[in-house]
Design a protein around this motif. Structure first.
Motif, PDB file in Angstrom:
ATOM      1  N   GLN A  96       0.799  -1.226   0.000  1.00 43.70           N
ATOM      2  CA  GLN A  96       0.000   0.000   0.000  1.00 43.70           C
ATOM      3  C   GLN A  96       0.829   1.273   0.000  1.00 43.70           C
ATOM      4  N   VAL A  97       2.050   1.203   0.531  1.00 40.75           N
ATOM      5  CA  VAL A  97       2.929   2.386   0.468  1.00 40.75           C
ATOM      6  C   VAL A  97       3.160   2.734  -1.007  1.00 40.75           C
ATOM      7  N   SER A  98       3.359   1.704  -1.831  1.00 49.14           N
ATOM      8  CA  SER A  98       3.569   1.987  -3.259  1.00 49.14           C
ATOM      9  C   SER A  98       2.272   2.508  -3.892  1.00 49.14           C
ATOM     10  N   LEU A  99       1.124   2.055  -3.381  1.00 47.08           N
ATOM     11  CA  LEU A  99      -0.160   2.507  -3.952  1.00 47.08           C
ATOM     12  C   LEU A  99      -0.515   3.954  -3.563  1.00 47.08           C
ATOM     13  N   GLN A 100       0.226   4.528  -2.621  1.00 43.93           N
ATOM     14  CA  GLN A 100      -0.005   5.952  -2.315  1.00 43.93           C
ATOM     15  C   GLN A 100       0.287   6.801  -3.546  1.00 43.93           C
ATOM     16  N   ARG A 101       1.095   6.244  -4.472  1.00 46.28           N
ATOM     17  CA  ARG A 101       1.447   6.980  -5.700  1.00 46.28           C
ATOM     18  C   ARG A 101       0.657   6.483  -6.904  1.00 46.28           C
ATOM     19  N   THR A 102      -0.420   5.742  -6.650  1.00 43.58           N
ATOM     20  CA  THR A 102      -1.223   5.244  -7.771  1.00 43.58           C
ATOM     21  C   THR A 102      -1.821   6.419  -8.554  1.00 43.58           C
ATOM     22  N   SER A 103      -2.151   6.186  -9.815  1.00 45.10           N
ATOM     23  CA  SER A 103      -2.548   7.318 -10.674  1.00 45.10           C
ATOM     24  C   SER A 103      -3.955   7.855 -10.404  1.00 45.10           C
ATOM     25  N   TYR A 104      -4.827   7.070  -9.780  1.00 43.20           N
ATOM     26  CA  TYR A 104      -6.200   7.556  -9.576  1.00 43.20           C
ATOM     27  C   TYR A 104      -6.281   8.310  -8.233  1.00 43.20           C
ATOM     28  N   GLY A 105      -6.625   9.591  -8.298  1.00 45.71           N
ATOM     29  CA  GLY A 105      -6.583  10.475  -7.128  1.00 45.71           C
ATOM     30  C   GLY A 105      -7.286   9.929  -5.884  1.00 45.71           C
ATOM     31  N   PRO A 106      -8.580   9.566  -5.977  1.00 42.98           N
ATOM     32  CA  PRO A 106      -9.277   9.111  -4.764  1.00 42.98           C
ATOM     33  C   PRO A 106      -8.637   7.858  -4.137  1.00 42.98           C
ATOM     34  N   TYR A 107      -8.076   6.974  -4.981  1.00 41.07           N
ATOM     35  CA  TYR A 107      -7.434   5.754  -4.463  1.00 41.07           C
ATOM     36  C   TYR A 107      -6.130   6.143  -3.743  1.00 41.07           C
ATOM     37  N   ALA A 108      -5.341   7.009  -4.390  1.00 36.19           N
ATOM     38  CA  ALA A 108      -4.052   7.430  -3.808  1.00 36.19           C
ATOM     39  C   ALA A 108      -4.280   8.108  -2.457  1.00 36.19           C
ATOM     40  N   ARG A 109      -5.280   8.989  -2.381  1.00 39.64           N
ATOM     41  CA  ARG A 109      -5.501   9.729  -1.132  1.00 39.64           C
ATOM     42  C   ARG A 109      -5.992   8.805  -0.020  1.00 39.64           C
ATOM     43  N   SER A 110      -6.828   7.826  -0.383  1.00 38.99           N
ATOM     44  CA  SER A 110      -7.309   6.911   0.670  1.00 38.99           C
ATOM     45  C   SER A 110      -6.138   6.074   1.201  1.00 38.99           C
ATOM     46  N   MET A 111      -5.169   5.778   0.323  1.00 38.55           N
ATOM     47  CA  MET A 111      -4.017   4.970   0.756  1.00 38.55           C
ATOM     48  C   MET A 111      -3.145   5.681   1.794  1.00 38.55           C
TER      49      MET A 111
END
Ligand code: FAQ
Length: 318
Positions: free
Chosen positions: A141-156
């Motif tokens: 999930q640390v890597s998913l903090q930089r995912t491209s979809y804004g709402p997903y990244a912020r929830s991470m």
């Protein structure tokens, strides 16, 4: 088509350029349908994992060995439910309803993390789950903090902060057991032996077998591959096991000077595929329990809908 409207290929190219430029994609932005579908798949399965993941630990709240441990476990389980809610809400921004997502979980068309189909048999398992399962979840999930979809990244970002408390409370349970009586040390070793391998499977199949990785990496939904993250977790866990004074479950574990990583045993992929296809120890029990709880909660959802309608009507009258 008007003179100024763009073709699908042009929109696609602009979208990919935004991804390359590390711009976040937001709910109302144009996105390829395949990007949307892949995100709905991954995010909803992530949400389901958080919610189903409360079952193995929820089962131990009444059996925690002290009031303090009970309060900590209760707080952790509540956090996990909250993570499920953020993730369902973030998934809904992609134009899918919560009830559709829940139906897919309950009819088996959507998966959830394989790890939660293993039974939590002892108090030691509460330590191993916090330490290893949350530990593996954080690496991912640390890597998913930089995912491209804004709402997903912020929830991470928020979820990772809470997961690190979860990991620490689990490791602390393991420290207490490992430093306790010989019986307690055996309990800790047994939990480590049973949860180590399923924790490694949380990272998914090898990259060469991963159906979604290539697309997800191109779209920066995933920022690291399954094997890269698994290796990171294997490497960081070695010194944690040593500190506990426990035996490493992998007898083939060996430092590889050339790679700068530990070499380790191959996982039992037959077991992995059996579990993700619905034939693990607890798959049926987990879904049946979810269906029962969901049905028992119908009156709450109905009451909330009635309350909302009452307010809408009152606003129209005013
Ligand atoms: N379990 O092509 P890939 C937590 C499926 S949160 C079940 O590699 P992808 C917190 C995969 O869905 C834990 N299924 O897939 C907590 C796909 O099937 P599909 C959850 C798995 O998506 C702690 C097929 O295999 N975390 O634990 C698994 O690119 C304690 C092909 O695989 C996340 O969900 C598996 N382990 O990579 C809560 C993180 N692995 O959909 C309570 C977000 C693969 O075509 C207590 N997700 N599959 O039917 C991800 O990062 C990715 O989705 C992966 C899989 C890495 C899990």
């Amino acid at each position: 088509m008007s003179k100024h409207s763009k073709t699908e290929a042009e929109l696609d190219a602009i979208f990919q350029q935004r991804i390359e430029d590390e711009q976040k994609i937001e709910p109302k932005d144009w996105m390829p349908d395949t990007y949307r579908k892949n995100l709905i798949r991954q995010m909803s399965q992530h949400a389901h994992s958080e919610v189903i993941g409360t079952q193995p630990e929820g089962n131990w709240i009444t059996r925690a060995p002290s009031l303090r441990r009970k309060a900590v476990l209760l707080a952790k389980v509540q956090d996990e439910s909250g993570h499920g809610l953020y993730l369902y809400s973030a998934t809904e921004t992609l134009g899918v309803s919560r009830s559709e997502l829940i139906a897919a979980l309950q009819d088996g068309s959507a998966k959830y993390a394989s790890i939660f189909n293993y039974p939590a048999q002892t108090w030691g398992d509460m330590g191993a789950i916090g330490w290893l399962v949350d530990g593996a979840a954080i690496v991912n999930q640390v890597s998913l903090q930089r995912t491209s979809y804004g709402p997903y990244a912020r929830s991470m970002v928020r979820i990772c902060k809470e997961e690190s408390f979860h990991q620490r409370q689990g490791y602390q349970v393991m420290i207490e057991l490992a430093q306790g009586s010989s019986k307690q040390k055996c309990l800790a070793q047994d939990s480590l032996n049973r949860f180590y391998w399923p924790a490694l499977m949380m990272f998914g199949p090898h990259d060469s077998e991963s159906a979604h990785s290539a697309k997800s990496m191109k779209w920066k939904i995933k920022r690291e591959t399954n094997d890269y993250l698994r290796q990171k977790f294997i490497d960081q866990t070695v010194s944690q096991i040593e500190f506990l004074g426990l035996e490493h479950p992998d007898k083939n574990l060996k430092w590889n000077e050339e790679r700068g990583h530990y070499d380790s045993s191959e996982l039992d992929w037959d077991e992995f595929y059996a579990v993700i296809n619905g034939n693990g120890h607890c798959n049926r029990q987990r879904i049946q329990h979810h269906i029962k709880a969901h049905e028992e909660g119908t009156w709450v959802r109905e009451a909330m809908a009635a309350y909302k309608n009452k307010h809408i009507k009152a606003q129209h009258v005013a």
